[in-house]
Design a protein around this motif. Sequence first.
Motif, PDB file in Angstrom:
ATOM      1  N   ALA A 206      27.498 -31.514  -0.150  1.00 52.21           N
ATOM      2  CA  ALA A 206      28.866 -31.342  -0.652  1.00 52.21           C
ATOM      3  C   ALA A 206      29.087 -29.935  -1.170  1.00 52.21           C
ATOM      4  O   ALA A 206      30.121 -29.306  -0.895  1.00 52.21           O
TER       5      ALA A 206
ATOM      6  N   GLY B  56      31.405 -26.774   0.732  1.00 55.27           N
ATOM      7  CA  GLY B  56      32.421 -26.051  -0.013  1.00 55.27           C
ATOM      8  C   GLY B  56      32.196 -24.551  -0.016  1.00 55.27           C
ATOM      9  O   GLY B  56      33.141 -23.769   0.049  1.00 55.27           O
TER      10      GLY B  56
ATOM     11  N   LEU C 222      41.651 -36.954  -1.055  1.00 53.16           N
ATOM     12  CA  LEU C 222      40.781 -36.170  -0.185  1.00 53.16           C
ATOM     13  C   LEU C 222      41.379 -36.134   1.215  1.00 53.16           C
ATOM     14  O   LEU C 222      42.088 -37.059   1.613  1.00 53.16           O
TER      15      LEU C 222
ATOM     16  N   GLN D 211      37.197 -34.631   4.893  1.00 56.46           N
ATOM     17  CA  GLN D 211      36.221 -34.733   3.810  1.00 56.46           C
ATOM     18  C   GLN D 211      35.651 -36.137   3.727  1.00 56.46           C
ATOM     19  O   GLN D 211      34.443 -36.327   3.557  1.00 56.46           O
TER      20      GLN D 211
ATOM     21  N   GLY E 239      31.690 -37.152   4.719  1.00 59.90           N
ATOM     22  CA  GLY E 239      30.787 -37.779   3.763  1.00 59.90           C
ATOM     23  C   GLY E 239      30.198 -39.068   4.301  1.00 59.90           C
ATOM     24  O   GLY E 239      28.996 -39.335   4.143  1.00 59.90           O
TER      25      GLY E 239
ATOM     26  N   TYR F 140      28.711 -37.654  -2.443  1.00 60.17           N
ATOM     27  CA  TYR F 140      29.444 -36.614  -1.721  1.00 60.17           C
ATOM     28  C   TYR F 140      30.907 -36.593  -2.143  1.00 60.17           C
ATOM     29  O   TYR F 140      31.470 -35.536  -2.439  1.00 60.17           O
ATOM     30  N   LEU F 141      31.526 -37.776  -2.176  1.00 61.87           N
ATOM     31  CA  LEU F 141      32.948 -37.839  -2.511  1.00 61.87           C
ATOM     32  C   LEU F 141      33.200 -37.406  -3.946  1.00 61.87           C
ATOM     33  O   LEU F 141      34.189 -36.725  -4.244  1.00 61.87           O
TER      34      LEU F 141
ATOM     35  N   GLN G  95      33.160 -33.725  -4.176  1.00 61.41           N
ATOM     36  CA  GLN G  95      34.370 -33.150  -3.572  1.00 61.41           C
ATOM     37  C   GLN G  95      35.593 -33.344  -4.468  1.00 61.41           C
ATOM     38  O   GLN G  95      36.483 -32.493  -4.507  1.00 61.41           O
TER      39      GLN G  95
ATOM     40  N   PRO H 150      35.389 -30.423  -7.695  1.00 59.66           N
ATOM     41  CA  PRO H 150      34.670 -29.253  -7.187  1.00 59.66           C
ATOM     42  C   PRO H 150      34.263 -28.272  -8.271  1.00 59.66           C
ATOM     43  O   PRO H 150      33.304 -27.523  -8.106  1.00 59.66           O
TER      44      PRO H 150
ATOM     45  N   PRO I 242      30.692 -30.299  -9.718  1.00 57.24           N
ATOM     46  CA  PRO I 242      30.215 -31.199  -8.670  1.00 57.24           C
ATOM     47  C   PRO I 242      29.121 -32.161  -9.125  1.00 57.24           C
ATOM     48  O   PRO I 242      29.108 -33.320  -8.699  1.00 57.24           O
TER      49      PRO I 242
END
Length: 391
Positions: A98, A102, A255, A259, A263, A280-281, A284, A287, A290
């Motif tokens: 993740a 980014g 999201l 994205q 994930g 992962y979510l 995201q 950000p 994280p």
Amino acid sequence: MREKSVGQVFIQFLWLGCISFGGPAAHIGFFQRTFVERLGWLTQAEFARLLALCQLLPGPASSQLGFAIGRHRAGLGGALCAFIGFTLPSFLLLLAAAVGVGLLGNNLWLDAALHGLKLLALIVVADAVLTMSRQFCATPLTQGIMVATAAALWWQPGLLTQLLMLAGAALICARNQQGASRLHATAEASSATTRHPHWPTLLLFAALFIGLPLLGGPLGTLGQLIADFYRAGSLVFGGGHVVLPLLQESVGHTLSQQQFLTGYSLAQLVPGPMFTLATYLGAQLLPEMPLIGALSATLALFAPGFLLLWAVGPCWQQWLTQPRLAGAVIGINAAVVGLLLAALYQPVWQSAVLAPTDLALAAIGFYLLRVVKLPVPAIAALLVMATILLA
């Protein structure tokens, strides 16, 4: 001695968390070989009873089974060490992914590779729908529930529709007692001593389910994130794949579909539980923090299943001797397949199949997974290479 047992639990599950590719069914096979055949921590009968309980509760079945094995071996400390050990490798890998995505930003090759992962998600979800429909929709009634649930969600998507279809399926099958005899046969006869659920844990589960959505708004983005992931974890019947439509409804609006499906695809490629999609979510969604986002989302998604497992473990077999409750479980499972079938079209198909070449690649990938039995990481590599070359 207990401290030694807790350490053994952590080491064994950390190793399994590093090597357990293949999804929940493969994880259960790893557990059986490790804890029944090699280490002898449980008998085959004890393992089967724990597995049956985990299959019937909402939550990640393989992680719940690990939690139950850890509890059986070393109490609460063992249960927590089993969860941490089994989840830590995939948590770290998906957190790194993740953050890395980014930092890389947008470029042509990255976009093409991410599109390949969307095609992987399409293939894996289609395979899950086919497998689960054969397992949970064997009668005309359960097949009808599956189709009706998918149709309702295509017509009127939303969390309210999901809840109504799950509740309706449970009521219909409870009245008809479909499948009750099969579940009744697997349950042990009630013992002379009546057992009760662990009420404080059950009340904590209910209080969080009701209270977190009320507190989510006032607590800001992090509070809303925890509330959304906890709610999804409370409703995930049928295993890791079903978390896709529930999380899509809960957090998908914040999201992009890229994205979300990236994930989901990455969660297929790492060892350990697929519920670490939340890692992962969560990263995201926050950000700027994280690690906090990933940790909060992961714990919130796993927590409901573990609380319910701890609460109803002592009494579940007595409950299953009631035909109406067993029938309700059959109805919920059938509706869950309908949820996944609905998600196969939106968002998965609509995001992945943008041109005839995408459909061709998906068909080839499905053949390689279903017929050739090629491992998911190998299919992912082929799809990514193909989408990059065609970009």
